[in-house]
Scaffold this motif. Structure first.
Motif, PDB file in Angstrom:
ATOM      1  N   THR A 148       0.834  -1.203   0.000  1.00  0.00           N
ATOM      2  CA  THR A 148       0.000   0.000   0.000  1.00  0.00           C
ATOM      3  C   THR A 148       0.865   1.248   0.000  1.00  0.00           C
ATOM      4  O   THR A 148       0.503   2.259  -0.566  1.00  0.00           O
ATOM      5  CB  THR A 148      -0.956   0.036   1.218  1.00  0.00           C
ATOM      6  OG1 THR A 148      -0.215  -0.280   2.380  1.00  0.00           O
ATOM      7  CG2 THR A 148      -2.104  -0.917   1.036  1.00  0.00           C
ATOM      8  N   THR A 149       2.023   1.167   0.662  1.00  0.00           N
ATOM      9  CA  THR A 149       2.921   2.315   0.679  1.00  0.00           C
ATOM     10  C   THR A 149       3.408   2.607  -0.729  1.00  0.00           C
ATOM     11  O   THR A 149       3.507   3.744  -1.149  1.00  0.00           O
ATOM     12  CB  THR A 149       4.117   2.056   1.613  1.00  0.00           C
ATOM     13  OG1 THR A 149       3.602   1.668   2.871  1.00  0.00           O
ATOM     14  CG2 THR A 149       4.958   3.296   1.777  1.00  0.00           C
ATOM     15  N   GLN A 168      -5.941  -1.987   5.419  1.00  0.00           N
ATOM     16  CA  GLN A 168      -6.636  -0.941   6.179  1.00  0.00           C
ATOM     17  C   GLN A 168      -7.665  -0.170   5.363  1.00  0.00           C
ATOM     18  O   GLN A 168      -8.733   0.163   5.866  1.00  0.00           O
ATOM     19  CB  GLN A 168      -5.620   0.044   6.756  1.00  0.00           C
ATOM     20  CG  GLN A 168      -4.773  -0.545   7.864  1.00  0.00           C
ATOM     21  CD  GLN A 168      -3.997   0.526   8.607  1.00  0.00           C
ATOM     22  OE1 GLN A 168      -3.672   1.560   8.047  1.00  0.00           O
ATOM     23  NE2 GLN A 168      -3.692   0.259   9.852  1.00  0.00           N
ATOM     24  N   ASP A 169      -7.332   0.145   4.116  1.00  0.00           N
ATOM     25  CA  ASP A 169      -8.240   0.954   3.303  1.00  0.00           C
ATOM     26  C   ASP A 169      -9.522   0.197   2.970  1.00  0.00           C
ATOM     27  O   ASP A 169     -10.622   0.748   3.038  1.00  0.00           O
ATOM     28  CB  ASP A 169      -7.554   1.391   2.002  1.00  0.00           C
ATOM     29  CG  ASP A 169      -6.476   2.426   2.268  1.00  0.00           C
ATOM     30  OD1 ASP A 169      -6.531   3.052   3.345  1.00  0.00           O
ATOM     31  OD2 ASP A 169      -5.596   2.590   1.418  1.00  0.00           O
ATOM     32  N   THR A 179      -1.330   9.138  -5.626  1.00  0.00           N
ATOM     33  CA  THR A 179      -2.757   9.346  -5.790  1.00  0.00           C
ATOM     34  C   THR A 179      -3.244  10.237  -4.657  1.00  0.00           C
ATOM     35  O   THR A 179      -2.698  10.231  -3.577  1.00  0.00           O
ATOM     36  CB  THR A 179      -3.529   8.017  -5.705  1.00  0.00           C
ATOM     37  OG1 THR A 179      -3.100   7.337  -4.520  1.00  0.00           O
ATOM     38  CG2 THR A 179      -3.276   7.165  -6.905  1.00  0.00           C
ATOM     39  N   THR A 180      -4.266  10.996  -4.913  1.00  0.00           N
ATOM     40  CA  THR A 180      -4.894  11.753  -3.846  1.00  0.00           C
ATOM     41  C   THR A 180      -6.314  11.257  -3.697  1.00  0.00           C
ATOM     42  O   THR A 180      -6.890  10.706  -4.618  1.00  0.00           O
ATOM     43  CB  THR A 180      -4.923  13.264  -4.150  1.00  0.00           C
ATOM     44  OG1 THR A 180      -5.566  13.429  -5.399  1.00  0.00           O
ATOM     45  CG2 THR A 180      -3.533  13.847  -4.201  1.00  0.00           C
ATOM     46  N   GLY A 181      -6.844  11.456  -2.515  1.00  0.00           N
ATOM     47  CA  GLY A 181      -8.220  11.041  -2.282  1.00  0.00           C
ATOM     48  C   GLY A 181      -8.310   9.552  -2.075  1.00  0.00           C
ATOM     49  O   GLY A 181      -7.305   8.834  -2.101  1.00  0.00           O
ATOM     50  N   PHE A 182      -9.515   9.107  -1.879  1.00  0.00           N
ATOM     51  CA  PHE A 182      -9.721   7.723  -1.537  1.00  0.00           C
ATOM     52  C   PHE A 182     -10.544   7.102  -2.651  1.00  0.00           C
ATOM     53  O   PHE A 182     -11.757   7.025  -2.606  1.00  0.00           O
ATOM     54  CB  PHE A 182     -10.470   7.672  -0.205  1.00  0.00           C
ATOM     55  CG  PHE A 182     -10.598   6.298   0.332  1.00  0.00           C
ATOM     56  CD1 PHE A 182      -9.487   5.613   0.773  1.00  0.00           C
ATOM     57  CD2 PHE A 182     -11.840   5.699   0.390  1.00  0.00           C
ATOM     58  CE1 PHE A 182      -9.603   4.333   1.264  1.00  0.00           C
ATOM     59  CE2 PHE A 182     -11.968   4.417   0.881  1.00  0.00           C
ATOM     60  CZ  PHE A 182     -10.842   3.735   1.320  1.00  0.00           C
ATOM     61  N   VAL A 240       1.823   2.057  -3.380  1.00  0.00           N
ATOM     62  CA  VAL A 240       0.733   2.697  -4.096  1.00  0.00           C
ATOM     63  C   VAL A 240       0.683   4.184  -3.746  1.00  0.00           C
ATOM     64  O   VAL A 240       0.488   5.040  -4.596  1.00  0.00           O
ATOM     65  CB  VAL A 240      -0.614   2.015  -3.762  1.00  0.00           C
ATOM     66  CG1 VAL A 240      -1.772   2.817  -4.360  1.00  0.00           C
ATOM     67  CG2 VAL A 240      -0.627   0.604  -4.325  1.00  0.00           C
ATOM     68  N   ALA A 241       0.886   4.480  -2.448  1.00  0.00           N
ATOM     69  CA  ALA A 241       0.865   5.876  -2.011  1.00  0.00           C
ATOM     70  C   ALA A 241       1.943   6.670  -2.731  1.00  0.00           C
ATOM     71  O   ALA A 241       1.735   7.811  -3.120  1.00  0.00           O
ATOM     72  CB  ALA A 241       1.069   5.961  -0.502  1.00  0.00           C
ATOM     73  N   LEU A 281     -11.614  -0.154   6.102  1.00  0.00           N
ATOM     74  CA  LEU A 281     -12.313   1.093   6.437  1.00  0.00           C
ATOM     75  C   LEU A 281     -13.589   1.238   5.598  1.00  0.00           C
ATOM     76  O   LEU A 281     -14.658   1.543   6.124  1.00  0.00           O
ATOM     77  CB  LEU A 281     -11.398   2.309   6.223  1.00  0.00           C
ATOM     78  CG  LEU A 281     -12.037   3.675   6.509  1.00  0.00           C
ATOM     79  CD1 LEU A 281     -12.441   3.808   7.968  1.00  0.00           C
ATOM     80  CD2 LEU A 281     -11.094   4.814   6.119  1.00  0.00           C
TER      81      LEU A 281
END
Lengths: 267, 253
Positions: free
Chosen positions: A31-32, A165-166, A39-42, A34-35, A169
């Motif tokens: 996931t890191t 986690q995403d 990308t911004t937002g979810f 990917v960050a 959530l």
């Protein structure tokens, strides 16, 4: 005690737990990465990349998608039958139906190419609910069943999403919306908003199987610690406490049990 | 009160952790797993846990994992799953006290209104006593509350406050869920959050039945997903009602 001792300790005592650490670590790195792409937002499309390789997550989300397809089509059909839903209640079902469609779209875009297709539904369940779209009472029973079942289904799957986690959530956020739906439908029916084996409102008993659990942890006898302090006085304190305790926790349901209940509605 | 459950300005940054925090987060995960091996985290709550390995390189820090009272009287909720449990314990204390006060002080409301408030009180009492029972020495003390801003002579004000407290409860559990380490704690949180959502719906229904409002729709995004708050955001909503200063500085982020 330091970090490395902890790890080797876990390894000795609990090989599975060690694997979980490794799994989590790999997932975090994923996931890191990917960050870092920036990308911004979810966005669901981002999620897609994050877990495309994770078959566990795909399995959970396709299970959820199947239930959401069912709910979305159920409300779409109900709303299209003139005279079925009274005007006074129509607003609520329009919004619930809209949320279910949004869940479908969200899950589909999150799953991308891995998304299952929409099944063909039979909301009469082979004739058992033959008047589902002509008798409002039947429609309400099924609406309540699907919503309460949805709550239990998401709740049962949350542990399987722990590595991401995403996704977890988003699943939790959909889960609480399903609970809001269930409560509103129950209120429209004049029922208590909390699920228990006593409060089925004519829904199939299997939907509420296990909801009367009053033992959440060995350390706490909830009946005895709450009975003396309750404000509801509808009987003996112990009787009231038992009712309140079983209502105060919604219980999960396994994927297999959810599918066994939903199965008759899927052709 | 007005802003208690308004959606915060939308975050534009990903919820994915920045790289520097990954190491710390990894460490917190392992802490959780240690607890998991000792017959589930919850059992470990029965004794005071001290985190002796905050920094493996510089030696023991001795920081408390459980709740503690700081020198200035601030109540620190602790860290890891215990900190998250204490956040929930705090909200359940607040809600139980609120409904207790409402049942005691409300006037000009119907018997039906009073019964609903008593039921909500009793469910929150169950949640509160659950956390008290599992957290024991790691739990926060009994807090004191200030509900003087709520007009208990106005049923709309009462159910409006109820709905807002419950919605904050939903958002707190949703926000904390992905940060929970121990799967047993995640399961319990899941069993409670949907009750908070049912409560919120009931309180909203008492104000405006059969509307988008009763569904809490204004909190739900375009994907049909409920709202979530960080521990810091929860405190911005809850602190005005709590007399003690609460610190969530050590909760996982």
């Amino acid at each position: 005690m330091n970090l490395f001792n902890i790890l080797s300790d876990i390894e000795k005592r609990d090989a599975e737990a060690y694997e979980r650490v490794e799994f989590t670590r790999r997932n975090l790195l994923k996931t890191t990465a990917v960050a870092a792409v920036g990308t911004t937002g979810f966005l669901a499309t981002t999620l897609n990349k994050a877990f495309a390789a994770d078959s566990e997550v795909v399995d959970v989300l396709n299970f959820a998608l199947t239930l959401e397809y069912l709910e979305a089509e159920f409300y779409e059909m109900g709303l299209s039958k003139g005279g079925l839903i009274p005007e006074a209640d129509r607003m609520v079902f329009m919004k619930i139906g809209e949320h279910e469609k949004q869940h479908v779209e969200f899950l589909k875009s999150a799953l991308g190419g891995s998304a299952v297709g929409k099944p063909t539904f039979d909301f009469t369940a082979g004739g058992k609910f033959a008047d589902v779209f002509s008798n409002y009472a039947t429609f309400l029973v099924l609406s309540q069943s699907f919503e309460d079942l949805g709550v239990r289904a998401y709740k049962g799957q949350a542990p399987r999403l722990k590595g991401n986690q995403d996704v977890l959530l988003s699943a939790l956020k959909i889960h609480s919306v399903e609970a809001r739906h269930a409560a509103d439908v129950r209120l429209i029916r004049g029922l208590r908003v909390w699920a228990s084996e006593q409060e089925t409102g004519g829904a199939p008993a299997a939907v509420y199987e296990g909801e009367n659990n009053i033992r959440q942890h060995d350390l706490v006898d909830l009946i005895s610690v709450t009975a003396p302090r309750l404000l509801v006085k509808d009987g003996s304190p112990e009787m009231v406490a038992e009712k309140i305790v079983r209502e105060a926790f919604d219980e999960p349901l396994t994927k297999e049990k959810v599918l066994a209940i939903a199965g008759p509605f899927i052709k | 009160m007005e802003k208690l459950n308004e959606v915060q300005s939308k975050k534009t940054t990903p919820t994915i952790p920045a790289i520097p925090s990954v190491e710390r987060r990894m460490f917190m995960r392992q802490l959780g797993l240690v607890s998991a091996t000792t017959a589930a985290f919850l059992a470990s709550c029965t004794r005071e846990v001290t985190d002796e390995s905050i920094n493996p390189k510089t030696g023991r820090s001795g920081a408390r994992v459980g709740a503690s009272i700081l020198p200035d009287g601030t109540v620190d909720l602790g860290s890891g799953d215990i900190g998250i449990s204490n956040l929930a314990f705090m909200l359940d204390q607040l809600e139980t006290a609120f409904y207790g006060t409402a049942v005691e002080k409300a006037y000009g409301i119907s018997q039906e209104d009073r019964k609903v408030l008593a039921e909500l009180h009793d469910h929150e009492l169950v949640h509160r006593e659950f956390f008290r029972g599992i957290l024991t020495n790691n739990g926060i003390p009994d807090l004191e509350f200030d509900f003087s801003g709520i007009n208990f002579g106005d049923r709309y004000a009462i159910f409006d406050a109820a709905q807002k407290f419950e919605d904050v409860g939903v958002a707190a559990f949703n926000g904390a869920g992905p940060l929970i380490q121990d799967v047993e704690v995640l399961k319990i949180a899941g069993k409670m959050v949907s009750i908070e959502a049912r409560h919120a719906t009931l309180a909203r229904y008492m104000i405006r039945p059969k509307t988008y409002f009763s569904l809490g729709h204004e909190l739900i995004d375009a994907q049909g997903r409920d709202w979530a708050l960080s521990a810091q955001e929860v405190m911005m909503k809850a602190q005005p009602f709590i007399k003690q200063k609460i610190s969530v500085a050590n909760l996982p982020k």
